[in-house]
Scaffold this motif. Structure first.
Motif, mmCIF file in Angstrom:
data_model
loop_
_atom_site.group_PDB
_atom_site.id
_atom_site.type_symbol
_atom_site.label_atom_id
_atom_site.label_comp_id
_atom_site.label_asym_id
_atom_site.label_seq_id
_atom_site.Cartn_x
_atom_site.Cartn_y
_atom_site.Cartn_z
ATOM 1 N N GLY A 119 47.201 -15.198 97.321
ATOM 2 C CA GLY A 119 47.081 -14.387 98.508
ATOM 3 C C GLY A 119 45.593 -14.213 98.701
ATOM 4 N N ILE A 120 44.474 -13.967 97.634
ATOM 5 C CA ILE A 120 43.387 -13.679 98.052
ATOM 6 C C ILE A 120 42.564 -15.158 98.512
ATOM 7 N N GLN A 121 42.986 -16.298 97.833
ATOM 8 C CA GLN A 121 42.448 -17.448 98.153
ATOM 9 C C GLN A 121 42.766 -17.953 99.694
ATOM 10 N N LEU A 122 44.015 -17.611 100.238
ATOM 11 C CA LEU A 122 44.463 -18.060 101.409
ATOM 12 C C LEU A 122 43.621 -17.102 102.455
ATOM 13 N N PHE A 123 43.621 -15.734 102.060
ATOM 14 C CA PHE A 123 42.585 -15.077 102.997
ATOM 15 C C PHE A 123 41.357 -15.750 103.139
ATOM 16 N N ASP A 124 40.721 -16.157 102.046
ATOM 17 C CA ASP A 124 39.317 -16.744 102.051
ATOM 18 C C ASP A 124 39.474 -18.172 102.884
ATOM 19 N N VAL A 125 40.482 -18.803 102.712
ATOM 20 C CA VAL A 125 40.710 -19.835 103.583
ATOM 21 C C VAL A 125 40.691 -19.714 105.241
ATOM 22 N N VAL A 126 41.190 -18.678 105.547
ATOM 23 C CA VAL A 126 41.279 -18.315 106.993
ATOM 24 C C VAL A 126 39.707 -17.783 107.349
ATOM 25 N N VAL A 127 39.348 -16.577 106.420
ATOM 26 C CA VAL A 127 37.949 -16.252 106.888
ATOM 27 C C VAL A 127 36.891 -17.365 106.980
ATOM 28 N N ARG A 128 36.850 -18.436 106.001
ATOM 29 C CA ARG A 128 36.164 -19.384 105.990
ATOM 30 C C ARG A 128 36.013 -20.178 107.147
ATOM 31 N N ILE A 129 37.245 -20.507 107.816
ATOM 32 C CA ILE A 129 37.427 -21.455 108.877
ATOM 33 C C ILE A 129 36.598 -20.581 110.176
ATOM 34 N N GLY A 130 37.171 -19.465 110.337
ATOM 35 C CA GLY A 130 36.278 -18.697 111.462
ATOM 36 C C GLY A 130 34.888 -18.671 111.138
ATOM 37 N N SER A 131 34.477 -18.173 110.099
ATOM 38 C CA SER A 131 33.115 -18.071 109.858
ATOM 39 C C SER A 131 32.191 -19.374 109.872
ATOM 40 N N ASN A 132 32.815 -20.711 109.544
ATOM 41 C CA ASN A 132 32.206 -21.702 109.417
ATOM 42 C C ASN A 132 32.153 -22.129 110.755
ATOM 43 N N THR A 133 32.998 -21.830 111.721
ATOM 44 C CA THR A 133 32.922 -22.475 112.943
ATOM 45 C C THR A 133 32.046 -21.683 113.683
ATOM 46 N N ILE A 134 32.046 -20.236 113.459
ATOM 47 C CA ILE A 134 31.115 -19.578 114.300
ATOM 48 C C ILE A 134 29.375 -19.770 113.853
#
Length: 467
Positions: A357-372
């Motif tokens: 669950g923590i790693q999936l949250f990290d996947v979502v956050v990283r996609i957003g932060s890396n794009t921005i």
């Protein structure tokens, strides 16, 4: 496709008569294209050898190792102070001592680029040796040698090597990574005048000037690429040593249309991330087969989540409900795939579920932060334009005071542009490198390989070798 992969390596055995092992090893060392197993190419592994002991007693400054064609008299080398030849003999001893011997034959195993096998085989045959191709041992990856033939490619390979060693099974991203870097640099350093200065600097490097920077000469195509993209961006922005009016605005003025520039930067970043995911899928497939590519967060699963968010964002921006729903479904499918892979890798159980669950949250956050994060392409492009605007306003303001202030105006223009050039070149270079490493390479690579380190000691060609 060969250009997108590291050089193909061949497992080989160096076979020679016991009596001729030294002659064969000298040729191997001179060729410099074989990485031998269980050998220390620093010479420290031969501390107990005769040459290494004499080298230690010599207590001279470290010298570049060399080897003589014929076996030298070690005492004579010591007396003559030939630290270079003693260092080479010490390395040869280290390899000679670990050779496997069976009756009258000795052999060593190692790795050699497949393209060099035939040439080296011919050289060894002249000394009575042989180069025997072997099967690759299971569970051991070959060392990685990135292809650096060609002027342009040679200037781009260090960008990847600085990040780490490409795994042997992965694609070599040197050329596309170099292109992405210079384009990002150009967007942040968009000024035709400053870009022309970089092109001039590349030309000087090409011809070896200044001499103290001669070691950087192979980098001239890379510098030229950055200068070219900066010049093109300057034409697009209408910037030539600032908003001097020399060039018309062909696309947009960064200070007048910052939102448009910001959207373009993020869109370009999303495009680069899509390419990074494509390369990541290929790498995960080559590393672990279809299953590895399907469930990896940097493979198909992660790419699916990224695609879903792109569709979802487009639906929100364009007010398309169907696109919002479709994007949400695609995101969910990608998270399920990624979650399955992460849960399997965690070992299962309650702790595994929590970790997943923590790693999936990290996947979502990283996609957003890396794009921005690619918004910095616009932010630093705006900074560069703002500095140019300040310098130009100061210059025109002084010039309006009359002929007496013209010298001061020219000084402000020259010094201001010099400071802007130095500061912005440094900032743009660092920020482009950061985007390359953290946003892109983190998806392309999932592990690190082992660099190819061939044993290379040149042969002493002179007849002045002490014997």
């Amino acid at each position: 496709m060969d250009s997108l992969a590291p050089a193909r390596m061949q497992r080989v055995a160096i076979v020679a008569p016991r009596s001729g092992l030294r002659d064969v090893l000298v040729r191997v060392a001179d060729a410099g294209c074989v990485e031998l197993d269980r050998a220390d190419d620093t010479g420290q592994g031969g501390l107990h050898g005769a040459a290494a002991r004499r080298l230690h007693l010599l207590r001279s400054e470290p010298a570049a190792p060399r080897l003589s064609l014929t076996e030298p008299d070690l005492d004579a080398l010591q007396q003559a102070g030939r630290a270079d030849l003693l260092a080479g003999e010490a390395q040869l001893e280290a390899h000679h001592d670990v050779a496997v011997r069976r009756e009258a034959v000795a052999a060593l195993a190692g790795w050699c680029p497949a393209a060099e096998v035939d040439r080296l085989s011919t050289r060894l045959a002249e000394a009575g040796g042989a180069l025997v191709p072997l099967r690759e041992p299971r569970g051991i990856d070959p060392p990685t040698l990135l292809r650096d033939t060609g002027t342009v490619r040679r200037s781009l390979v260090p960008l990847v090597r600085t990040y780490g060693t490409v795994p042997y099974a992965d694609v070599d991203p040197s050329v596309p990574a170099g292109i992405a870097y210079v384009v990002m640099f150009g967007m942040m350093f968009g000024d035709a005048g400053h870009g022309a200065l970089l092109l001039l600097g590349a030309l000087l490097l090409r011809f070896g000037h200044p001499r103290r920077l001669a070691s950087l000469r192979p980098m001239w195509p890379f510098v030229a690429g950055a200068g070219l993209m900066s010049t093109l961006a300057g034409f697009a922005y209408g910037e030539f040593f600032g908003p001097t009016g020399v060039l018309p605005v062909l696309w947009l003025d960064p200070l007048d249309e910052p939102v448009r520039l910001l959207g373009s930067a993020v869109g370009f970043g999303a495009f680069l991330l899509a390419l990074a995911y494509a390369a990541g899928i290929v790498n995960r497939w080559r590393e672990g087969g279809p299953r590895g590519a399907l469930y990896a967060a940097s493979g198909i699963a992660g790419a699916t989540v990224f695609l879903g968010f792109a569709v979802l964002a487009a639906g929100v921006a364009l007010h398309w409900p169907a696109s919002v729903v479709s994007g949400s479904v695609i995101v969910a499918a990608g998270l399920v795939l990624a979650g399955a892979g992460l849960f399997a890798g965690s070992g299962g159980g309650a702790s595994g579920a929590l970790q997943t669950g923590i790693q999936l949250f990290d996947v979502v956050v990283r996609i957003g932060s890396n794009t921005i994060s690619f918004a910095r392409l616009a932010a630093f492009g705006l900074t560069h334009a703002a500095l140019g605007e300040i310098v130009w306003q100061g210059t025109t303001g002084l010039a309006a005071l009359g002929p007496a202030a013209a010298v001061a105006a020219l000084l402000v223009f020259a010094v201001g542009n010099a400071l802007a050039f130095a500061l912005e070149a440094l900032v743009a270079g660092v920020q482009a490198l950061r985007l390359e490493f953290y946003e892109l390479f983190s998806r392309v690579f999932d592990s690190e390989g082992r660099p190819f380190r061939p044993w290379h000691v040149p042969t002493q060609r002179s007849s002045e070798v002490a014997t």
